[in-house]
Every structure is written in structure tokens, then in C-alpha cells.
Design a protein around this motif. Sequence first.
Motif, short mmCIF file in Angstrom:
data_model
loop_
_atom_site.label_atom_id
_atom_site.label_comp_id
_atom_site.label_asym_id
_atom_site.label_seq_id
_atom_site.Cartn_x
_atom_site.Cartn_y
_atom_site.Cartn_z
N ARG A 37 0.83 -1.21 0.00
CA ARG A 37 0.00 0.00 0.00
C ARG A 37 0.86 1.26 0.00
N GLY A 38 1.91 1.25 0.79
CA GLY A 38 2.79 2.41 0.86
C GLY A 38 3.47 2.71 -0.46
N LEU A 39 3.96 1.68 -1.12
CA LEU A 39 4.63 1.86 -2.41
C LEU A 39 3.66 2.41 -3.45
N ARG A 40 2.46 1.82 -3.51
CA ARG A 40 1.45 2.28 -4.47
C ARG A 40 1.00 3.70 -4.15
N ALA A 41 0.78 3.99 -2.89
CA ALA A 41 0.33 5.33 -2.50
C ALA A 41 1.39 6.38 -2.81
N MET A 42 2.64 6.03 -2.61
CA MET A 42 3.72 6.96 -2.91
C MET A 42 3.75 7.26 -4.42
N ALA A 43 3.65 6.24 -5.23
CA ALA A 43 3.63 6.45 -6.69
C ALA A 43 2.41 7.28 -7.09
N HIS A 44 1.26 6.92 -6.58
CA HIS A 44 0.03 7.65 -6.89
C HIS A 44 0.14 9.11 -6.47
N GLY A 45 0.65 9.33 -5.27
CA GLY A 45 0.78 10.69 -4.76
C GLY A 45 1.67 11.56 -5.62
N PHE A 46 2.81 11.02 -6.01
CA PHE A 46 3.71 11.80 -6.86
C PHE A 46 3.05 12.19 -8.18
N VAL A 47 2.41 11.23 -8.81
CA VAL A 47 1.80 11.51 -10.12
C VAL A 47 0.62 12.46 -9.96
N PHE A 48 -0.25 12.19 -9.02
CA PHE A 48 -1.45 13.00 -8.85
C PHE A 48 -1.09 14.45 -8.52
N ILE A 49 -0.21 14.64 -7.56
CA ILE A 49 0.17 16.02 -7.17
C ILE A 49 0.88 16.72 -8.32
N ASP A 50 1.74 16.00 -9.02
CA ASP A 50 2.46 16.59 -10.15
C ASP A 50 1.49 17.00 -11.26
N MET A 51 0.51 16.13 -11.56
CA MET A 51 -0.46 16.44 -12.62
C MET A 51 -1.35 17.63 -12.25
N GLN A 52 -1.51 17.88 -10.96
CA GLN A 52 -2.30 19.02 -10.50
C GLN A 52 -1.45 20.29 -10.38
N GLY A 53 -0.16 20.17 -10.73
CA GLY A 53 0.73 21.33 -10.64
C GLY A 53 1.16 21.65 -9.23
N GLY A 54 1.13 20.65 -8.36
CA GLY A 54 1.41 20.88 -6.95
C GLY A 54 2.87 20.86 -6.55
N PHE A 55 3.77 20.54 -7.46
CA PHE A 55 5.19 20.52 -7.12
C PHE A 55 5.87 21.71 -7.79
N ASN A 56 5.73 22.85 -7.19
CA ASN A 56 6.27 24.08 -7.78
C ASN A 56 7.60 24.51 -7.16
N MET A 57 8.14 23.70 -6.29
CA MET A 57 9.41 24.06 -5.66
C MET A 57 10.55 23.84 -6.65
N ASP A 58 11.62 24.53 -6.41
CA ASP A 58 12.76 24.49 -7.33
C ASP A 58 13.69 23.31 -7.03
N VAL A 59 13.10 22.12 -6.98
CA VAL A 59 13.86 20.88 -6.79
C VAL A 59 13.30 19.88 -7.78
N ASP A 60 14.18 19.16 -8.44
CA ASP A 60 13.78 18.20 -9.46
C ASP A 60 12.88 17.11 -8.86
N ILE A 61 11.72 16.89 -9.47
CA ILE A 61 10.77 15.88 -8.97
C ILE A 61 11.34 14.47 -9.07
N LYS A 62 12.13 14.20 -10.09
CA LYS A 62 12.74 12.86 -10.21
C LYS A 62 13.66 12.59 -9.03
N GLN A 63 14.38 13.62 -8.63
CA GLN A 63 15.26 13.47 -7.46
C GLN A 63 14.42 13.21 -6.21
N SER A 64 13.31 13.91 -6.08
CA SER A 64 12.41 13.69 -4.94
C SER A 64 11.88 12.26 -4.93
N MET A 65 11.51 11.76 -6.11
CA MET A 65 11.02 10.38 -6.19
C MET A 65 12.12 9.39 -5.82
N ASN A 66 13.32 9.61 -6.31
CA ASN A 66 14.44 8.72 -5.97
C ASN A 66 14.73 8.74 -4.47
#
Length: 191
Positions: free
Chosen positions: A143-172
Motif C-alpha cells: 500500500r505504501g509503495l502504491r500510495a507513494m507512486a500515486h501521490g507523486f503523479v497526482f500532485i504533479d499532474m495538478q501542478g502541486g510541485f512548484n518548488m525548485d527541486v527536481d521531482i525525479k530526485q524527490s522520487m528517488n
Amino acid sequence: MRKKITKKIILDISVEIIAEEGYDALTLSRLAKSLGIRTPSLYNHISNLNQLRQEIAIKAFSHLHETLTDAVIGRSGEAALKEIFHSYVSFMRSHPGLYAAITRVPDPADEHIKEIADNSIDVIFRILEPYQLNKKDEVHMVRGLRAMAHGFVFIDMQGGFNMDVDIKQSMNESIETFLIGLKEVSLNNKN
């Protein structure tokens, strides 16, 4: 000469509509228009929109299962879990309509849906076997792994990651932190 309408064609065109216009764009009238037929003609092949969405969900789960299975071929342990995570994210981004079909199944209690959904999740459970977790902790980790993946994609698609840090790095970083926690849970299960 008009092309013969089959259930396969109906499913394929439905998936195209979902891919191009979103999950909610799929209606029987929209589908009939794409097929060049009148809406009542669809009832020769499907009983209603929910049945169609149910079959699209089965197709979506099958595609997800193939994606996750392909991702782990030749990998195990941490490498496999990282690849599962990134493949899950990639699937959601590449196929948002199919992912919506997975998350919005009209009848999740349907036996065929349960079986195909379980097959997708079983890929992750098999990767977790060497960690020797108890069943409850395995479920938490999946559940944690799936929720983490879902959260990253959902928030990103909503434009919620506007900080000046690479999202791929955050996912890694997040998957690395998840793996540290997984090792800790595994150690606690062995003690």
C-alpha cells in the motif's frame, strides 16, 4: 462498405477516447459517434456503460500487470522495488485514462476484476518475499509503495510541485527512504 462493429472494436475505441479526452469523456453517445453508429446499436455488444467500464478496467489491469512484470524481469530485491515504483509512475503518467479505469472500477467485487487486480499486486508481493515480512506488514508495504507512486503523479499532474527541486530526485529520495524503512520492518520481523 461500413466496418463491422465488434466488442473488440468497441473496447479499442473506448480506450482511445479515454486516452485522448479522459475517463469521464467516455459516454455511450460519445462512443457511438466515434464508431459512426447510433447509440442503441451498442446494446448488441454491451449492456450498459458500467459493463463497458468494467471491461476497460480488466484491460487496464492486464496492461498494468504486463508493465510491472516486464519491469522486474532479471531484477530482485531493492532494484526490483525501485523499478516497480518507477514503472508504476510511468504507467500512470503514460496512461492516465487507463489508470482512472483501475481506480474507478464500477464493481470492484466482481471476481474477474479481483483476480486480475490481485495479479498486478502479486508482482509486488513476490518481490517482497525475501524480506520475510508478516502478512500485515507486506500489505502495509504494498500500500505504501502504491500510495507513494500515486501521490507523486497526482500532485504533479495538478501542478502541486512548484518548488525548485527536481521531482525525479524527490522520487528517488522517497523510494530510497521507503527501502530503508522496509529493511527496518524486515529486521523487526526476523527478531
